[in-house]
Design an enzyme around this catalytic site. Structure first.
Site, PDB file in Angstrom:
ATOM      1  CG  LEU A 229      31.942 -30.890 -79.601  1.00  0.00           C
ATOM      2  CD1 LEU A 229      30.772 -31.861 -79.454  1.00  0.00           C
ATOM      3  CD2 LEU A 229      31.557 -29.535 -79.033  1.00  0.00           C
ATOM      4  N   GLY A 231      30.910 -30.873 -83.484  1.00  0.00           N
ATOM      5  CA  GLY A 231      29.497 -30.556 -83.382  1.00  0.00           C
ATOM      6  C   GLY A 231      29.226 -29.110 -83.726  1.00  0.00           C
ATOM      7  CG  LEU A 252      35.857 -27.033 -78.626  1.00  0.00           C
ATOM      8  CD1 LEU A 252      35.392 -25.670 -78.121  1.00  0.00           C
ATOM      9  CD2 LEU A 252      34.998 -28.152 -78.037  1.00  0.00           C
ATOM     10  CD  GLU A 253      35.080 -30.282 -87.599  1.00  0.00           C
ATOM     11  OE1 GLU A 253      34.263 -29.416 -87.979  1.00  0.00           O
ATOM     12  OE2 GLU A 253      34.969 -31.483 -87.851  1.00  0.00           O
ATOM     13  CG  LEU A 254      33.156 -25.833 -82.705  1.00  0.00           C
ATOM     14  CD1 LEU A 254      33.187 -24.569 -81.869  1.00  0.00           C
ATOM     15  CD2 LEU A 254      32.437 -26.958 -81.968  1.00  0.00           C
TER      16      LEU A 254
END
Length: 498
Positions: A229, A231, A252-254
């Site tokens: 993801l 987001g 996860l790249e947040l």
């Protein structure tokens, strides 16, 4: 346009749709299905056979399929770029940049897959459980995970589709794509081209719908073996909690609130020009763009003046004729389209622009001073410069503004600059400008983020890098260097084989 499930273009079973609009003027471009549970269950069930099919196809044959995909991509360039420009509100240059990166990412991940060689352990290096390993062949091999759910953001959908889908496919996985709700059309078209090139229709599927419905349902299903993801941090935490219950991996790249430190001895002209330009690029909707401008007090006034001058020079693109620009620039390399006078594009939606407006107003209520901008018109938000920002304000720590806003914070010592940089819960990227390379290295080592650029902008990202964040900016890494993250290791022992 339709969803892509089990080799077919389909509507939602309940016929519910979502309108896709041009955020610049509200024009309805198309509709897409709003998937329900039965639609998603079909895709999940089909992915099991799709995984078996794809895993049986050799890398040599996969390469032939991808080579055909590149041809189809070029043949359909105008359609894809046009759709992407209109549904996203981006400049033609931004869309060309993303489009041109797609084949490079597929090629790079395929080459990386050819080098997932595994290993053979040296016989007899340790006693083993029975003291006899000299004649045992111990092999370590990589195997795919199964079905990977890829959740794509609105702000760089073509590139991040390629980062996620190419890596998953090259590692041998089946893929279910959840495109952004606001601008899914170009990704639907690209997925159709991958089918046409030879990727089985149950190996690669695409489900449209509202994020709050589709993402949680798919990520909670045991037929999803991994989630990747890009987001918000809030959504990422929910996904991590969901998949942790069955010990499934996630990447996860947040969120990020990247520091941009300008030291007393910096090359001022370069530091001010590059930082401010990149903050305003794509209306500030870039994950790793500088977001907190931490400037030495001796340069504070000068930097502020440069930021205001740049903001004043930017033309708002309210009435831009994107279709005419596409015709003019379609066959140009994006690197040739260096902006002269920057034209500010809209944000992805009026809702997003209102969010920027609210956060700026919150910062002003905390005592910051509005030096330029601060006005919204529909989905457009003016380039905005904020002065008198102190390190105790929310914007200096955890308030990420995903828009064209430059908050300027003063500091006196390198230690104070690092303290401000590390005061955020985020740690995606960062920058340090100084003529003292030793100091630059020291500060880079002290800043808690997944990447730091010395004398350059934090948007420096190439395909080989292990890209990702520290702290609440995520877990896992993307890049050719990290293809192993989409596989699992198995040890096979041939007892007495040697």
């Amino acid at each position: 346009m339709k969803m892509l499930i089990n080799g077919k273009k389909v509507d939602a079973r309940d016929k519910e749709t979502i309108a896709v609009t041009n955020p610049a003027d509200g024009e309805i471009l198309d509709t897409v299905p709003a998937a329900g549970r039965e639609d998603m269950d079909e895709a999940l069930e089909c992915s099991k056979s799709g995984f078996k099919k794809w895993n049986a196809i050799s890398l040599m044959q996969k390469e032939k399929i991808f080579n055909r995909f590149y041809e189809l991509l070029e043949e359909n360039k105008k359609e894809i770029v046009s759709i992407h420009v209109l549904e996203s509100g981006f400049s033609v240059r931004t869309c060309l940049f993303q489009y041109q990166g797609v084949p490079d990412l597929f090629k790079g991940y395929l080459e990386s897959a050819k080098r997932l060689n595994g290993s053979i352990l040296v016989p007899g290096t340790e006693a083993g459980h029975d003291g006899k390993t000299e004649k045992d062949l111990q092999m370590v091999v990589h195997e795919p995970l199964g079905t990977v759910l890829t959740i794509i953001p609105f702000n760089a959908p073509l590139m991040l589709f390629a980062y996620k889908v190419a890596s998953a496919l090259c590692a041998g996985n089946a893929v279910i794509v959840k495109p952004p709700t606001t601008n899914p059309l170009a990704l639907i078209r690209i997925t159709e081209l991958l089918w046409e090139a030879g990727v089985p229709g149950d190996t690669l599927q695409l489900i449209t719908g509202r994020g709050e419905t589709v993402g949680p349902y798919l990520s909670a299903d045991p037929r999803i073996h991994a989630v990747t993801l890009t987001g918000s941090t809030e959504v990422g935490v929910e996904i991590a909690e969901t998949v942790a219950k069955r010990l499934a991996p996630c990447a996860l790249e947040l969120g990020g609130n990247d520091p941009y430190i300008v030291c007393e001895d910096a090359d001022f002209e370069t530091a001010s020009r590059e930082g401010i330009n990149w903050r305003f690029n794509a209306a500030g909707q870039v994950c790793i763009a500088p977001k907190r401008f931490i400037v030495h007090n001796s340069l504070l006034q000068k930097f502020t003046e440069a930021a205001v001058a740049k903001a004043k020079s930017i033309e708002m693109g309210y009435g831009a004729d994107r279709r005419a620009e596409i015709e003019a620039y379609l066959n140009r390399d994006f690197n040739e389209l260096k902006p002269g006078t920057m034209k500010m594009n809209c944000l992805i939606s009026e809702r997003a622009a209102k969010g920027v407006e609210d956060k700026v107003n919150h910062t002003l209520a905390q005592g910051a001073k509005l030096l330029w901008g601060g006005r919204r018109q529909g989905a457009f938000y003016e380039p905005t410069v904020l002065g008198d920002v102190t390190k105790d304000m929310d914007i200096a720590k955890d308030l990420e503004i995903f828009g064209p806003v430059v908050p300027i914070i003063g500091f006196e010592t390198p230690e104070e600059a690092v303290e401000i940089a590390n005061s955020s819960r985020y740690g995606l990227s960062g920058c340090v400008y100084t003529r003292d390379w030793k100091l630059g290295m020291q500060m880079a080592r002290q800043i808690a983020s997944g990447g730091v650029v010395v004398n350059g902008v934090g948007v420096y990202r190439n395909m080989m890098q292990p890209f990702g964040g520290y702290k609440m900016s995520g877990v896992g890494r993307e890049g050719f260097y990290t293809l192993e993250e989409l596989t699992q290791k198995k040890v096979i022992v041939m007892k007495g084989f040697l």
